[in-house]
Structure formats: structure tokens, C-alpha cells
Write an enzyme that holds these catalytic residues in place. Structure first.
Site, short mmCIF file in Angstrom:
data_model
loop_
_atom_site.label_atom_id
_atom_site.label_comp_id
_atom_site.label_asym_id
_atom_site.label_seq_id
_atom_site.Cartn_x
_atom_site.Cartn_y
_atom_site.Cartn_z
CG ASN A 7 0.86 4.17 4.67
OD1 ASN A 7 -0.40 3.51 5.31
ND2 ASN A 7 2.25 3.41 4.55
CD GLU A 26 -4.77 3.58 5.63
OE1 GLU A 26 -3.86 2.98 5.64
OE2 GLU A 26 -4.93 4.09 4.15
CE LYS A 72 -4.42 -5.11 1.15
NZ LYS A 72 -3.08 -4.50 1.17
CB SER A 98 4.10 5.68 12.20
OG SER A 98 3.97 4.49 11.91
NE ARG A 121 5.43 -1.94 8.81
CZ ARG A 121 4.28 -1.63 8.44
NH1 ARG A 121 3.54 -1.35 9.32
NH2 ARG A 121 4.09 -1.72 6.94
CD GLU A 151 -1.21 0.65 3.79
OE1 GLU A 151 -1.96 1.41 3.61
OE2 GLU A 151 -0.70 0.90 4.84
CE LYS A 204 -5.13 -0.38 2.96
NZ LYS A 204 -5.25 0.37 4.17
P1 ADP Z 1 -3.41 -1.16 6.83
O1 ADP Z 1 -3.73 0.06 6.70
O2 ADP Z 1 -3.32 -1.39 7.60
O3 ADP Z 1 -1.53 -1.45 7.17
P2 ADP Z 1 -2.13 -2.51 4.67
O4 ADP Z 1 -2.90 -3.28 3.30
O5 ADP Z 1 -0.87 -2.61 5.35
O6 ADP Z 1 -2.94 -2.15 5.77
O7 ADP Z 1 -1.83 -4.43 5.42
C1 ADP Z 1 -1.85 -4.39 6.22
C2 ADP Z 1 -0.95 -5.55 6.40
O8 ADP Z 1 -1.50 -6.83 6.44
C3 ADP Z 1 0.60 -5.98 5.52
O9 ADP Z 1 1.50 -4.44 6.38
C4 ADP Z 1 1.18 -7.27 5.29
O10 ADP Z 1 1.76 -7.86 6.33
C5 ADP Z 1 -0.58 -7.41 5.58
N1 ADP Z 1 -0.08 -7.62 3.70
C6 ADP Z 1 -1.61 -7.18 3.12
N2 ADP Z 1 -1.61 -7.14 2.07
C7 ADP Z 1 -0.94 -7.88 1.74
C8 ADP Z 1 -1.00 -8.59 0.53
N3 ADP Z 1 -1.35 -8.31 -0.84
N4 ADP Z 1 -0.17 -10.18 0.36
C9 ADP Z 1 0.13 -10.65 1.64
N5 ADP Z 1 -0.15 -9.77 2.13
C10 ADP Z 1 -0.56 -8.47 2.77
MG MG Z 2 -0.23 -1.36 6.53
#
Ligand code: ADP
Ligand code: MG
Length: 493
Positions: free
Chosen positions: A154, A385, A381, A159, A469, A152, A323
Site C-alpha cells: 500500500n 484499495e 483483483k 492504516s 490483522r 500487496e 495492483k
Molecule cells: P485491498 O486493496 O482491498 O486491501 P488486497 O489485495 O489486500 O486488497 O486483498 C484483500 C484481502 O484479500 C487480503 O487482506 C487477504 O485477506 C485476501 N487476499 C488477497 N490476496 C490474496 C491471496 N493471493 N491469497 C489469499 N488471500 C488473499
Molecule cells: Mg489489503
């Protein structure tokens, strides 16, 4: 099995005693250098005590070519999202798709439109600041070379820049102290393979540059923060560098405090907080609906948006990080509108995973089929966030069925799961306790961009360090504060 280490043993094996010594050294280095987070409390009351941040014992391996690629792309992503934020027509269409299904996003956009109406389309402040972070996982399809895939981007409250810089220094210190030992694998731990991470100063520079552009001596940067923020020290580091490198003072306040002690002058359009002239508003809160439980919080946001303070981010820029926007940009024709250069466009697209809408379009119909036939390849999703909101794999069909009303599905995107390498191990130390296991690392690249929303001219655009991370492979999410992950540094291989 998908690999990046090609059978090299890493991290080097340590005896129990060596592990204990390493953990003590790491904990003490963290406490003495401000690599800390406020201790969790049951009552959520402000707590005076802090603990070390969850950290990896060793830096995790990351292929150098892919690291360089991610960093090299950041200015292009900065520009792309600045352009998206400037395109009201495009964002209007996105909000229409989310209308009635996502109240929070709708409220953000409504406020943006209300402010546009009040200002009659002439913003009090043409400059906008973005401190973005583009997140990637390594993807290792069985037959192809590993590549980076964007998780994604941000656009608000990105942070861990402050603490990231420290983790790199901490791991370098442990390595120089000889605490990583001499067992097989330690040969990878060369100081020059552990890059110094400029994130803390880089993000402070973004704020400093915006402050300079505002051009009023003695004005402040207002950090908008959550009331019981545990991750306050990450933010503090930006404040300290802002003062050290730019001579700029910052003040921290919650949305409620700003509603109470902030003042907007409708004639001069100046924003003042407790009497002090605000040059830049930096949001480290306001990205989640729970930050707006009091109506005063919306009032504060509106007042700041109306003012001539430079917003980081503006409402439109915040919204651009939805998203849903990420999903729509996967379409080459849509992306081409924002990124006309085909070379740059193909470099950006090379990092995209497939993302589908859950609406009535052909793609939406395809998504419904995929959920029935192979949910194990996808993550669902919502427009949120901050971690902990996604639905994974086989849980998707049941979750969607329980929503009852199919029109609500439009508020979600369906993203192909990225498949990180499975041969990486590390140990994570959390609250002093060490646990070893298979891990997955997510690289975030920070970017700063300052632009004029009336002329679309980009005034500053630079990459500003990174975040690694790391979470255990058996955990779906990687949030550090939420208790899922840890902060790491990069070992280039
Ligand atoms: P947020 O806005 O809550 O941070 P993310 O899209 O970053 O949402 O998703 C949170 C976590 O989920 C990511 O940090 C990752 O570890 C996991 N994740 C998200 N999308 C994927 C994906 N397409 N494939 C594998 N893991 C994912
Ligand atoms: Mg994220």
C-alpha cells in the site's frame, strides 16, 4: 495439513468465566487507552460515541524468523516503490494498459500529467514522502517450510499503525495480569515473545522528518480525511505523537473542505489551509473513487499536488501502488531494472506469489487457461484499495463472463492464492461479543521513505513497526472497519 504450531495447543483453554473476565478486561483496557473506533451509525452522521476496535483475545503466533525477514525487507521495498514512482515512462506504459478500462486510475494519471505540464517538469517540491505498508500472509505448501508471501504493498493511506501499537500493549497487560491462565499453551505467552510495536511513533516520525525537511517553523501537517471516518482514532494517535515528539501541529480536513478553505499561491507555491502554512499533506482519504463524488475533490487534489507542500503520497507514488504495478514487477527483468542488486532482488522475489495479467500477451493467455482449469487456486483483483473488491476461486469465470466486453478484463490481475496455516485458533471480540474459531493472520510492515524525485536521492528510509490483522479462516477478506477482521498482536514462536 499445513501447520506452524507443530501440535502445540494454543491459545490456552479458558473456562467460560475466565473468558468473560478476559473479554471485560480487554474491552475496558481498550476504552481507557483509545483503542477505539467510532460506533457504526445507520445514517453515516458524525457520531459522538466510540466502541472498542474488533480485537483478538490472545496474540496470534507468528514464526520469529519470518517476522524478522518481513521487517528486514521493508527498506528495500521502500526504495523499490520510490524508484517505481519516479519512473514516468514505466508508469505511462502501465496506464496505457489500463486506459479505457479503469477510469479512476486513468484520472489519477491524467492529473499527474496535467500537473507536470503546468509546472513544465519542474516540481514545486522535489521531496516526496511514502508511508507504505507491505502486507504478507504465511504460505505453507504441504512439503516445504512456511514462508511469507506478499499480498500487496500500500502506498496510500496505509492504516492501523496508531491502533496496532496499542493492541500489543493491551495483550502484554492481559498477560502480565495473569488473565491468560495457566492451561497448556500459556507457556508460549512470554512477555519477551510479545514485541512492543513502534508503529504509531514510527509513522509520526515519518511525518515529523518530512516536516523538518520542509523547514518552515509553525507550518502544519494537513491530514486529508474522509468526512465520516470511523477509524479516526487510529489517525489521531499519529497526530498526538507528531506533536509530542516533533512539536508539529496537524489539522484534519476533507477534500471538499480543502477545496473550500485551501489556498495555493501560484507565485510562492505555498499551500495554506485556513490561513496556515502547510508543510506536509498526509492522505488518509482520496484512495477510492467514492472520495471524488464532488468535482471539488479533484480540484483540491490538483491544488495540493501543484503546491510545494510535501505530499504523502504524490499522485505518482499513489499510482505506483496499483495492483497492476505489483503484477508487472513479478517479471524478473522488470524487477531487475529497479533492483539491480541480485541479492536484494532475490530476497524480494522470494516473497512474491505468481500474478498474471488478463491481457492478450502469452501470460494473459495462460491466465485465461488457468481460470478455466483451476479457478480454485486464484483470486481476481481490480485496481482498487480498501477491501471487499476481490473475486475468489470458482466465482472468477462467471464474474468475468458477466463483464461481457473482454477488453475490460485488462483492468484485473489474477493472483495465485496464498495458503496460510490451518492450525491456528483464536477468539475475536467484536462489539463485546466473543467468537472462537480457526483464524488467518496478515502481517503488514510499515515503512517510511523520504526522497528527492529530481535527483532520486533517498533522504530517509526506515522500517516503522507493523500491523497484525486476523480474520476467521472462513472469511475471504480481512478488512477491520469493513467488518471482516480484527486487530491482533504478534506472539513470536
Ligand atoms: P485491498 O486493496 O482491498 O486491501 P488486497 O489485495 O489486500 O486488497 O486483498 C484483500 C484481502 O484479500 C487480503 O487482506 C487477504 O485477506 C485476501 N487476499 C488477497 N490476496 C490474496 C491471496 N493471493 N491469497 C489469499 N488471500 C488473499
Ligand atoms: Mg489489503
Amino acid at each position: 495439513m499445513s501447520t506452524i504450531l507443530n501440535a502445540v495447543t494454543y491459545p490456552p483453554t479458558l473456562t467460560e468465566e475466565e473468558t468473560t473476565n478476559l473479554a471485560i478486561a480487554l474491552r475496558d483496557w481498550s476504552l481507557s487507552h483509545g483503542l477505539v473506533i467510532r460506533a457504526p451509525t445507520e445514517t453515516n452522521a458524525a457520531d459522538e460515541s466510540s466502541v472498542h476496535v474488533p480485537l483478538t483475545l490472545h496474540p496470534s503466533p507468528f514464526p520469529k524468523n519470518l517476522f524478522d525477514q518481513a521487517r528486514g525487507l521493508q527498506t528495500a521495498f521502500n526504495e523499490l516503490y520510490a524508484k517505481v514512482a519516479d519512473d514516468s515512462e514505466f508508469l505511462n506504459r502501465i496506464t496505457e494498459e489500463l486506459a479505457g478500462v479503469d477510469e479512476f486510475m486513468s484520472d489519477l494519471w491524467k492529473l499527474h500529467l496535467e500537473v507536470e505540464e503546468i509546472t513544465e517538469g519542474v516540481p514545486a517540491q522535489p521531496l516526496t514522502l511514502g508511508l507504505f505498508r507491505s502486507d504478507y500472509l504465511l504460505h505453507t505448501a504441504p512439503t516445504a517450510e512456511p514462508c511469507i508471501r506478499q499480498v500487496e504493498l500500500n502506498t496510500i493511506s496505509a492504516s492501523f499503525g496508531g491502533l496496532s501499537s496499542l493492541v500489543a500493549n493491551c495483550h502484554k497487560f492481559l498477560n502480565k495480569s495473569g488473565l491468560y491462565g495457566v492451561a497448556t499453551g500459556s507457556e508460549l505467552l512470554k512477555d519477551e515473545s510479545m514485541p512492543v510495536n513502534p508503529a504509531a511513533r514510527g509513522l509520526a516520525k515519518g511525518l515529523g522528518v518530512a516536516h523538518n525537511a520542509y523547514g518552515v517553523k509553525g507550518s502544519i501537517v494537513l491530514f486529508v480525511v474522509q468526512k465520516f471516518e470511523r477509524n479516526a482514532f487510529d489517525q489521531r494517535w499519529l497526530e498526538y505523537y507528531l506533536l509530542e515528539d516533533f512539536g508539529v501541529v496537524s489539522v484534519r480536513a476533507s477534500l471538499e473542505e480543502i477545496a473550500e478553505s485551501g489556498k495555493f499561491d501560484p507565485i510562492t507555491k505555498e499551500l495554506r489551509y485556513k490561513g496556515r502554512h502547510v508543510a506536509v499533506v498526509y492522505y488518509r482519504a482520496g484512495y477510492t473513487p467514492t472520495d471524488y463524488t464532488e468535482p471539488a475533490a479533484w480540484e483540491a487534489r490538483k491544488m495540493m499536488e501543484l503546491s510545494k507542500a510535501i505530499k504523502c503520497p504524490s499522485l505518482a507514488t499513489h499510482f505506483a501502488g496499483a495492483k497492476k504495478v505489483q503484477q508487472v514487477l513479478v517479471d524478473e527483468l522488470v524487477l531487475a531494472k529497479f533492483v539491480p542488486d541480485p541479492d536484494v532482488r532475490s530476497q524480494i522475489r522470494a516473497t512474491f506469489a505468481d500474478i498474471l495479467p488478463l491481457d492478450d500477451s502469452d501470460l494473459g493467455k495462460k491466465a485465461r487457461k488457468l481460470i478455466e482449469t483451476c479457478p480454485e487456486k486464484y483470486v481476481l483483483k481490480p485496481q482498487r484499495e480498501g477491501g471487499g473488491n476481490n473475486v475468489y476461486r470458482e466465482k472468477i469465470p462467471g464474474y468475468l463472463r458477466e463483464l461481457n466486453d473482454e477488453t475490460l478484463w485488462r483492468g484485473y490481475i489474477l493472483m495465485e492464492l496464498i495458503e496460510p496455516p490451518q492450525d491456528v485458533q483464536n477468539a475475536i471480540i467484536r462489539a463485546g461479543k466473543v467468537r472462537k474459531g480457526n483464524v488467518i493472520s496478515e502481517l503488514g510492515v510499515f515503512g517510511c521513505v523520504l526522497w528527492d524525485i529530481t535527483t532520486h536521492e533517498i533522504k530517509q528510509n526506515f522500517e516503522a513497526g507493523w500491523l497484525l490483522r486476523t480474520k476467521f479462516a472462513d472469511s475471504e477478506e480481512g478488512g477491520v472497519a469493513a467488518g471482516f477482521g480484527s486487530i491482533d498482536s504478534v506472539l513470536l514462536i
